[in-house]
Scaffold this motif. Sequence first.
Motif, PDB file in Angstrom:
ATOM      1  N   TYR A 738      39.819  35.710  50.330  1.00  0.00           N
ATOM      2  CA  TYR A 738      41.012  35.652  50.474  1.00  0.00           C
ATOM      3  C   TYR A 738      42.012  35.990  49.156  1.00  0.00           C
ATOM      4  CZ  TYR A 738      40.204  34.628  55.189  1.00  0.00           C
ATOM      5  OH  TYR A 738      39.512  34.507  56.454  1.00  0.00           O
ATOM      6  N   SER A 739      41.483  35.378  48.232  1.00  0.00           N
ATOM      7  CA  SER A 739      41.986  35.610  46.781  1.00  0.00           C
ATOM      8  C   SER A 739      43.507  35.198  46.774  1.00  0.00           C
ATOM      9  CB  SER A 739      42.069  36.978  46.175  1.00  0.00           C
ATOM     10  OG  SER A 739      40.794  37.619  46.116  1.00  0.00           O
ATOM     11  N   SER A 740      43.687  33.989  47.467  1.00  0.00           N
ATOM     12  CA  SER A 740      45.101  33.471  47.664  1.00  0.00           C
ATOM     13  C   SER A 740      45.394  32.678  46.481  1.00  0.00           C
ATOM     14  CB  SER A 740      45.185  32.406  48.852  1.00  0.00           C
ATOM     15  OG  SER A 740      46.179  31.724  48.914  1.00  0.00           O
ATOM     16  N   LEU A 741      46.589  32.913  45.952  1.00  0.00           N
ATOM     17  CA  LEU A 741      47.119  32.516  44.698  1.00  0.00           C
ATOM     18  C   LEU A 741      47.408  31.036  44.980  1.00  0.00           C
ATOM     19  CD1 LEU A 741      49.353  35.421  43.548  1.00  0.00           C
ATOM     20  CD2 LEU A 741      47.206  34.794  42.810  1.00  0.00           C
ATOM     21  N   SER A 742      47.595  30.618  46.273  1.00  0.00           N
ATOM     22  CA  SER A 742      47.925  29.235  46.438  1.00  0.00           C
ATOM     23  C   SER A 742      46.629  28.430  46.236  1.00  0.00           C
ATOM     24  CB  SER A 742      48.287  29.028  47.933  1.00  0.00           C
ATOM     25  OG  SER A 742      47.173  29.414  48.646  1.00  0.00           O
ATOM     26  N   TYR A 743      45.405  28.817  46.276  1.00  0.00           N
ATOM     27  CA  TYR A 743      44.140  28.072  45.929  1.00  0.00           C
ATOM     28  C   TYR A 743      44.368  27.958  44.422  1.00  0.00           C
ATOM     29  CZ  TYR A 743      41.829  28.794  50.627  1.00  0.00           C
ATOM     30  OH  TYR A 743      41.501  28.747  51.487  1.00  0.00           O
ATOM     31  N   LEU A 744      44.678  28.854  43.659  1.00  0.00           N
ATOM     32  CA  LEU A 744      44.662  28.493  42.134  1.00  0.00           C
ATOM     33  C   LEU A 744      45.714  27.491  41.691  1.00  0.00           C
ATOM     34  CD1 LEU A 744      44.598  32.371  41.042  1.00  0.00           C
ATOM     35  CD2 LEU A 744      42.538  30.782  41.078  1.00  0.00           C
ATOM     36  N   ARG A 745      46.741  27.550  42.510  1.00  0.00           N
ATOM     37  CA  ARG A 745      47.797  26.470  42.299  1.00  0.00           C
ATOM     38  C   ARG A 745      47.280  24.929  42.574  1.00  0.00           C
ATOM     39  NH1 ARG A 745      51.729  28.487  44.774  1.00  0.00           N
ATOM     40  NH2 ARG A 745      51.452  26.959  46.704  1.00  0.00           N
ATOM     41  N   LYS A 746      46.717  25.010  43.931  1.00  0.00           N
ATOM     42  CA  LYS A 746      46.595  23.713  44.465  1.00  0.00           C
ATOM     43  C   LYS A 746      45.303  23.206  43.987  1.00  0.00           C
ATOM     44  CE  LYS A 746      45.567  21.829  49.257  1.00  0.00           C
ATOM     45  NZ  LYS A 746      45.419  22.077  50.639  1.00  0.00           N
ATOM     46  N   PHE A 747      44.335  23.920  43.436  1.00  0.00           N
ATOM     47  CA  PHE A 747      43.176  23.288  43.075  1.00  0.00           C
ATOM     48  C   PHE A 747      43.072  23.196  41.442  1.00  0.00           C
ATOM     49  CE2 PHE A 747      42.099  24.606  47.322  1.00  0.00           C
ATOM     50  CZ  PHE A 747      41.376  23.636  47.885  1.00  0.00           C
ATOM     51  N   GLN A 748      43.992  23.987  40.868  1.00  0.00           N
ATOM     52  CA  GLN A 748      43.933  23.679  39.276  1.00  0.00           C
ATOM     53  C   GLN A 748      42.666  24.201  38.726  1.00  0.00           C
ATOM     54  OE1 GLN A 748      45.691  19.963  38.364  1.00  0.00           O
ATOM     55  NE2 GLN A 748      47.710  20.391  39.231  1.00  0.00           N
ATOM     56  N   PHE A 749      42.237  25.214  38.975  1.00  0.00           N
ATOM     57  CA  PHE A 749      40.886  25.607  38.265  1.00  0.00           C
ATOM     58  C   PHE A 749      41.113  25.768  36.862  1.00  0.00           C
ATOM     59  CE2 PHE A 749      40.378  26.946  42.928  1.00  0.00           C
ATOM     60  CZ  PHE A 749      38.992  26.345  43.030  1.00  0.00           C
ATOM     61  N   ASP A 750      40.026  25.882  36.089  1.00  0.00           N
ATOM     62  CA  ASP A 750      39.982  25.689  34.396  1.00  0.00           C
ATOM     63  C   ASP A 750      39.495  27.207  34.393  1.00  0.00           C
ATOM     64  OD1 ASP A 750      40.020  23.041  33.653  1.00  0.00           O
ATOM     65  OD2 ASP A 750      38.432  22.875  35.012  1.00  0.00           O
ATOM     66  N   GLY A 751      39.337  28.111  35.239  1.00  0.00           N
ATOM     67  CA  GLY A 751      39.115  29.601  35.043  1.00  0.00           C
ATOM     68  C   GLY A 751      38.513  30.025  36.253  1.00  0.00           C
ATOM     69  N   VAL A 752      38.488  31.675  36.274  1.00  0.00           N
ATOM     70  CA  VAL A 752      37.844  32.494  37.210  1.00  0.00           C
ATOM     71  C   VAL A 752      37.037  33.469  36.752  1.00  0.00           C
ATOM     72  CG1 VAL A 752      40.303  32.161  38.436  1.00  0.00           C
ATOM     73  CG2 VAL A 752      39.799  34.099  36.973  1.00  0.00           C
ATOM     74  N   LYS A 753      36.164  33.797  37.665  1.00  0.00           N
ATOM     75  CA  LYS A 753      35.135  34.835  37.473  1.00  0.00           C
ATOM     76  C   LYS A 753      35.405  36.034  38.284  1.00  0.00           C
ATOM     77  CE  LYS A 753      31.038  33.656  36.723  1.00  0.00           C
ATOM     78  NZ  LYS A 753      29.484  33.263  36.649  1.00  0.00           N
ATOM     79  N   ILE A 754      35.570  37.200  37.599  1.00  0.00           N
ATOM     80  CA  ILE A 754      35.878  38.347  38.204  1.00  0.00           C
ATOM     81  C   ILE A 754      34.301  38.863  38.813  1.00  0.00           C
ATOM     82  CG2 ILE A 754      36.545  40.792  37.942  1.00  0.00           C
ATOM     83  CD1 ILE A 754      38.096  39.929  35.553  1.00  0.00           C
ATOM     84  N   ASP A 755      34.447  39.414  40.215  1.00  0.00           N
ATOM     85  CA  ASP A 755      33.248  39.578  41.128  1.00  0.00           C
ATOM     86  C   ASP A 755      32.657  40.865  40.476  1.00  0.00           C
ATOM     87  OD1 ASP A 755      31.517  38.827  43.312  1.00  0.00           O
ATOM     88  OD2 ASP A 755      31.845  40.886  43.770  1.00  0.00           O
ATOM     89  N   ARG A 756      31.236  40.862  40.285  1.00  0.00           N
ATOM     90  CA  ARG A 756      30.699  41.877  39.693  1.00  0.00           C
ATOM     91  C   ARG A 756      31.026  43.482  40.599  1.00  0.00           C
ATOM     92  NH1 ARG A 756      25.882  40.929  38.717  1.00  0.00           N
ATOM     93  NH2 ARG A 756      25.872  38.772  39.092  1.00  0.00           N
ATOM     94  N   SER A 757      31.499  43.108  41.857  1.00  0.00           N
ATOM     95  CA  SER A 757      31.460  44.365  42.615  1.00  0.00           C
ATOM     96  C   SER A 757      32.784  44.969  41.797  1.00  0.00           C
ATOM     97  CB  SER A 757      32.027  44.153  43.877  1.00  0.00           C
ATOM     98  OG  SER A 757      33.190  43.075  44.121  1.00  0.00           O
ATOM     99  N   PHE A 758      33.862  44.466  41.300  1.00  0.00           N
ATOM    100  CA  PHE A 758      34.689  45.179  40.612  1.00  0.00           C
ATOM    101  C   PHE A 758      34.639  45.924  39.208  1.00  0.00           C
ATOM    102  CE2 PHE A 758      37.011  41.833  43.376  1.00  0.00           C
ATOM    103  CZ  PHE A 758      37.569  42.630  43.970  1.00  0.00           C
ATOM    104  N   VAL A 759      33.755  45.004  38.685  1.00  0.00           N
ATOM    105  CA  VAL A 759      33.358  45.438  37.269  1.00  0.00           C
ATOM    106  C   VAL A 759      32.487  46.624  37.309  1.00  0.00           C
ATOM    107  CG1 VAL A 759      32.103  44.523  35.271  1.00  0.00           C
ATOM    108  CG2 VAL A 759      33.315  42.903  36.566  1.00  0.00           C
ATOM    109  N   ARG A 760      31.558  46.640  38.250  1.00  0.00           N
ATOM    110  CA  ARG A 760      30.530  47.791  38.529  1.00  0.00           C
ATOM    111  C   ARG A 760      31.011  49.055  38.543  1.00  0.00           C
ATOM    112  NH1 ARG A 760      28.451  45.955  42.997  1.00  0.00           N
ATOM    113  NH2 ARG A 760      29.937  47.183  44.281  1.00  0.00           N
ATOM    114  N   ASP A 761      32.410  49.328  39.030  1.00  0.00           N
ATOM    115  CA  ASP A 761      32.788  50.871  39.091  1.00  0.00           C
ATOM    116  C   ASP A 761      34.002  51.216  38.205  1.00  0.00           C
ATOM    117  OD1 ASP A 761      30.956  51.384  40.894  1.00  0.00           O
ATOM    118  OD2 ASP A 761      31.909  50.502  42.540  1.00  0.00           O
TER     119      ASP A 761
END
Length: 833
Positions: A738-761
């Motif tokens: 869902y890539s919800s920005l609310s998750y990034l705010r609520k859970f306070q992650f230290d980093g994100v990993k861009i999925d390989r499906s976007f990097v591949r092309d």
Amino acid sequence: MSLFARLLSWSIISIFLVVGLLAFSNSHHISNIAVQSTDQLLTSRLKAIETYFSDQYITNILDDLKLLSQAPSLNNLLASPEQEKKLHRVEVAKFFQRVVKTNTSYKKLEVFDTEGLQLLAISPTKRFYQYNNLNQLFTNNALQNEKAALFSSMCQDQHRQVLTSSPLPTDDGDTLLYAVMGLTDPDIGRFGGAIIVTVSLQKFFDRLNKLFKQASDSQTSMYIKLIDSQNNRTLINLQSHVSPIPGQEWLEPILNLLLNDIDLVAQGNLPLGPYQSHALQLEFGIPKEVIYNQVVKSLAPVFSAAGLVLLLSIAFSAFISRSIALPITALSKASGQLSQGNFSVTVSEEVQGSELKQLSRTFNKIGKSLQRYTKEISFLAFHDPLTRLPNRIKFIRHLNNMIADFNKIDSQGSASGFAVIFIDLDDFKGINDNFGHQVGDKLLCAVSHLITNNLRASDFIATSNELTCLPEKDREIVARIGGDEFLICLPNITQPEQASHVAERLLTALQQPIQVDKEELFIEASLGIVLYPQSGKSAEELIKFADIAMYAAKDEGKRTYSHFSPEMSLHLKNIADVERDLRKAQNNLDQFELLYQPFIEKGTGKIIGAEALLRWNHPSKGVISPHVFIGIAETTGLILPMGEWIINKVCQQLANWQGVTSPAFYVAVNLSAKQIHRQDVATILQEKIQQFSISPQQIHVEVTESLLMKDENKAKKTIDAIRDIGIQVWLDDFGTGYSSLSYLRKFQFDGVKIDRSFVRDIDDDAHDRALCTAIISMAKNMNMQVVAEGIETKTQAEFLIEKKCCIGQGYYYSKPISAEAFAASFFQRKKLA
């Protein structure tokens, strides 16, 4: 008194005399029952003590020995030079003394090298470090000689891991047992010494004594003997006195004749170890007096009741007259017919006496009620009580008849096949949860009517009436087999398209709203279709294949139908095989291996960490991809022990790499949804960090959006607990959910990993380049680091460097490799070449 009354009285007397004689003659049978019951009691108690001794007492000793042999500093103690042994001896002693204190049966733990030199001795309260020679220790008395013999036997036959001695009595009334485990020298791979544990059997004797006291306090007394069969020595002998029941003396000669002075005895063997040829013999016995008491107790009520009834019969026989005997005889005959299933029988109500008249009326009412209830029970045996549709039993019977008819007609060349459709309502549980089960039941009834009203024009729907309107081969039947599942049998189906047409009509009908009370409900379904004779040879197989096809429809997104194919069955079989092998592998987690793929700092090219990736090296099938078994492990819950094993291995590997890595080097571990929601993973991480003396900053954990959605509050508590330890938490596969920005705010992650499906092309897809740029920019603005995974080309790497991506991961830098290859490739250079 009339002649009839006198005859009746003598008849009753004769009957009870016969009853008394039969009871007396069958006393042997009563005694057999008593013997069987006491024999079962003996067997159950013998089984209980055998289970306690084998599965707990001896097994605990063997498990402790195995645990002791794996002590972290034990190999160092055996292999180190003399000047270094003192340090290792202290570490081993601390570990050993903890084990000794947890088991009150342990008297002493000792470690010897291959020459018989005592390196260490531990008791519950003391540690000894003296260097006693084997000959000095083992020649003092019989106990020490037995210990020496065990040690020598282990030296000569190193293939046996554990040896145990026979029980050895001591002067203070205790009985000791020695168990010795051979140790393997890690440098030469051969016998490197032994651990000897001295065990007191007093704890086991106490349990036997407790069992004996319980038996003596109960109605069945017994005696218990524990014998060392090798030395023919009785270790324990417990007996109790049984007092006879007063008044049984006149029966004792007969009981002696019937029971032949038997004693009930149950014997069992208690093995002292996996390689021990002898064992302790445990004997439970129940004296014959106990059987006498049980027989007397069993016969006493019989004779007392017979005598009482006899006296009452004689007293009341004078009041019996022919005026009430005839109606009773008529009632008796009618009752016999009623017991044989003739529920239409009646008796005349024109009799003298209000009681008999009421009895006759009641009898006739009972007959009518039984007739009605029998009809209802017969119906419910083959129908669903809620929807009144046929149940699974009737449906299978119908299918068997259809198959038999097909095979019979097929021999004449004119048979046509049929189809079975399996219907499962989608998300029906939500209806029960939101509106209650009463509304859910009404919805099921409405759905059953909807199904029966939307089949082909020639359909015959089986309800409460018998299927007699059409020949068997032309009848269609709808059945509810439980919950929200229905089955349909469609005759005269020759092509899949015919069944598909029916399925599409049913799906269309089920998409319409259904009014239940004041609620307008929506429900849809998934359908599985199987054709006969194309697939399946029996009714059970047809239902199973239709069920498989239905689940295939659910996998396609629900609200559709699917035809069965052999590949579906093969797919399910493969899943079942993987699950079975995965369960077996839990007993040998060495089948699994962790590979490591490096994280590369994009600006400098330095290696800053790695991701631990699980691989399964199946003993016969080779390497099994995690895409095959991870989902199954997650579904079955096997991911919990596997996940804990992964954390342990990663922490152990980081401890091994200390000294060759920088303090900032870390390893990322993936967590599953079950670990987040069902396991105290934060505590496990903290314990392993402390156990292997590593820094919390050396561990990162990665979670996906999907596992956060199940229970956000629980997930947040777990993630916060992990971050409180000092461990960084990263959001994995960002952009695929869902890539919800609310998750990034609520859970306070230290980093994100861009999925390989976007990097591949990103080389030739402007949209993927824009998405990667946006994710990197967003993460930078939120003070989070970014990892791009799946980098395979130089062009991809350069683009991500240009966009200020922090960290890269992928085959361009390295494939996942073993820990040894990883260290050889990356820990000997500061910068990636």
